[in-house]
Design an enzyme around this catalytic site. Sequence first.
Site, short mmCIF file in Angstrom:
data_model
loop_
_atom_site.label_atom_id
_atom_site.label_comp_id
_atom_site.label_asym_id
_atom_site.label_seq_id
_atom_site.Cartn_x
_atom_site.Cartn_y
_atom_site.Cartn_z
N SER A 1 -17.95 2.38 -8.64
CA SER A 1 -19.41 1.89 -8.03
C SER A 1 -19.95 0.74 -9.07
CB SER A 1 -20.34 3.11 -7.89
OG SER A 1 -21.45 2.33 -7.55
N CYS B 1 -17.57 17.61 17.05
CA CYS B 1 -16.25 18.41 17.56
C CYS B 1 -15.33 18.35 16.51
CB CYS B 1 -16.19 18.67 18.88
SG CYS B 1 -14.71 17.45 19.23
N HIS C 1 -25.00 -2.12 -2.80
CA HIS C 1 -26.11 -1.93 -3.79
C HIS C 1 -26.82 -3.04 -4.16
CE1 HIS C 1 -24.89 2.04 -5.40
NE2 HIS C 1 -23.59 1.65 -4.76
N CYS D 1 -12.91 10.18 23.25
CA CYS D 1 -13.85 11.02 22.40
C CYS D 1 -15.28 11.06 23.02
CB CYS D 1 -13.72 10.27 21.07
SG CYS D 1 -14.93 10.81 19.74
N GLU E 1 0.88 -1.23 -0.08
CA GLU E 1 0.00 -0.07 0.10
C GLU E 1 0.79 1.35 0.09
OE1 GLU E 1 -3.46 0.98 -0.27
OE2 GLU E 1 -2.40 2.89 -0.11
N VAL F 1 5.03 1.37 -5.28
CA VAL F 1 5.57 0.74 -6.45
C VAL F 1 6.39 1.79 -7.44
CG1 VAL F 1 5.61 -0.90 -8.35
CG2 VAL F 1 4.32 -1.25 -6.02
#
Lengths: 484, 422
Positions: free
Chosen positions: A348, A446, A57, A411, A39, A180
């Site tokens: 999609s 926030c 979907h 949080c 990645e 890469v």
Amino acid sequence: MPDQEQNQQYDVTVIGAGVVGASIARRLSAYQLRVALVEKEADVSFGTSKANSGIIHGGFHHEGSYLKTKLELQGNMMFDQLQRELHFPFKRCGILVAAMNEEELKAIQFLYHRGRENGSAGIELCSRERTLELEPKLSPDVVGGLYAPIGGIIEPYRFVFSLVESALRNGVELYRDFQVSRVERDGADDFYRIFDRQDRKILSRYVVNAAGLYADEVSQLFGAEEFQITPRKGEYYLLDRMTQACPSKVLFPVPNQVSKGMLVIPTVEGTVLVGPTAEEIRDKEDLSTSREKLDSIFDSARRMVPKVSTRDVITSFSGLRPVLEGDDFYIEVSKKAPRLIQAAGIQSPGLTAAPAIGEYVKDLLKKAGLPLQEKPDYQAEVPRVPRVRDRRPFDVDDLVRRNPAYGNIVCRCEEVSEAEIIEAIRRGHRTLDGIKFFTRSGMGRCQGGFCTAKIIEIIMRETGLPYHEISKRGKESRVFWRSL
Amino acid sequence: MRSEITDALVVGGGAAGMAAAVELDQQGFSVALIEREDELGGVLLQCIHNGFGLQEFNEELTGPEYAERWIETVKKSKIQVFTSSTLTEINLLERNLKECFIYSAVHGVLRFTTRTVVLAMGCRERNRGNVLIPGTRPAGVYTAGLAQRMVNIDGYIPGKEVVIVGSGDIGLIMARRMQWVGAKVHGVVEIQPYPSGLTRNISQCLHDFDIPLYLSHVVSRIHGIDRVEAVDITPLKNGVPDQSRTFRQKCDTLLLSVGLIPENELSKQVGIELNPLTGGPMVDSMLMSNIEGVFAAGNVLHVHDLVDFVSAEARLAGQKAGAYLRGWRPKLEVQVKPGANVKYVNPTKVDPTGQSEIFLRPLIVSNHVSLTLSLDGTVIKRQKKAHVQPSEMIRIKVNSKIFDQHTLKGDTKIVVGLEEMD
């Protein structure tokens, strides 16, 4: 082959840890193979997979002859099983396409027949009354609807995180920050030598190109097919969970010649997404948002759901769809580069199709000669991370007894405990965005105003990273300039 | 799960929470004070500049000093303090009792049953999403309060070339703070034609450092992929951005001081009615919300400019919560409404038999103003004001004497207005 190369030697390397690459890597992890997942970003799911509609979907948008329609329906059916194994937030809440006039009614009849032909189970053409009964948040001006009960919603990054985690537990090796940049093949053996920008190297017999927006560039590096990926930007607005506009189903307008219209999407976590726009751009890094379209986006959404209001906006963001000419997925064994599988143009319904793409690519690899032997010790399930937010006080008391960090709420908006932040860090998420997408900390109203400083403190404590290596999402996105 | 019973539970251990708790304790009630941070003091702890305490202590203190005075008083009291503890849920029980759940690493989950709750959760900062600043999403965009915490509490400086959006007080204070720690502040960009912070802060934080203040300007775009590289600044012409005069300012940091919002998610969850003009609970002359026994004070009620006013208001809430616990209720209340040039008044009801204080937020900037209180159309009080502006809240004391010779009924209304004089 020199000895030191043995360590970086893989049967298959999957390039790109978005939902497609992660699905493929996880599928391959069930076999006796050495698999690398690379990645270019600091964390997985940081590309197209983090910023999209998060919709599973319902198989009625495209013609049945497309590969993507076939994979969409197959993928859709795989999510219940996957959720039992991986525990990502997913809800089969159904999709409703709202027709606002007679002309649009005709369009949904067409979609209905297409859905039936494609095999969208339970698809239903609805009267005005039925439509409003299914979704009371819709405008009373609605005249009818199309209901696809197999449609649903998902937190896409959490899905990818859990896929990758499952893959890693089954032996896949993940290389982050691995862009890469050079590929060599000397012909003396069957290995590709794949280098990143820092000249880190891995060797791989088979390669899957799941590089999303950059699949065209990766293809070129391998001397494979020439094609072009065009980024198509979609802008979204996120509404606070206190909004009055939260529908129970994914709401689609009827697409027309001028515009696809804006969707109103309830997220699994209770917030609401409004969007996306669709704009062809050139720059694959351009995730900027604009203001010009704000009014038209909200006007369009309000036509369906009158309670949608800009006052509830907590943030806006953009995602880029990797669009390939021809409008279908391109998933094939390369005709030019040996042992390379192309998985490109996955826009999609790529998220929906991803599990089926994993299956499909596995079969292509087999066809290309990769021997597949099942692992006897394959573990499909990943351990669940308890979340304070989802529990009643009595259960939280139990959690705190076992691990006091569950009692420290870091949080406040999304009610995320210190224990969950620590778990995210231990599972490899060390940037603010990575932790945000894993835990939801900083995703609320926030937007990190209160918790950012605390999370930084926890990252530094848990990882030993110095302050100047704390970043929003890796690379040069550093949070601080210097210390006092 | 540990269960406790108390007369009063105060949510939030900042300036408001401490004052309310101290007052209730002094009246002899049992009080639990719940604070999510590790120490009492709230946002005061990161406000290391001075200017606090002129009203309360008759001297000029820093934020931590002001907090310390109150913390000392709390320590000497019988108040049960729960720090590092987050209140997550309030449920209404029979006979006006409330059940509160508190999460804490130290205590596990605590269940409190209480007769009164004082809400003192303060406020949060509006952020980039709320004001919809377009552009990329790089690191280096922070709310001013977060940046203040980074510098003053954690000791890290978020950037060296800074632009500030909004001339709210925290933004102005941070402009000066960033200059002091060696950063360069290139300007403060304010959408309004007048500053949103206190006049003294404009002078001490901007003028003294030659930091330009761009009034009637907006930041129209953020640039930079990984880290902020520049922002576009656009002047407004007749209220709309004049794109032809947009200029680009290089910077690596954008601080936002674009307003504060009372933090009332918990209140909404309990069913408390909010005032759309303040964002805080709608309260009566006792500072009690529509839910019996639930009071509010400080920035959770409406955003104040001065902490001294927060303490005073919270002390009043504590007094009234105590009176409520003893069974006292006002016999008659008169409604208070905002009139001409007034954004809001707080509280929205007063008890005409006692001394009252009304806070009001002006909508105008003016140097010759007459403040009037009208009772069902008749002016009963008039006061000259040398200067008013939206960033400076006005406090008026209402003596019960002004109601003499007036017949008061349940629907009697006082309207507070500001008239501009020539």
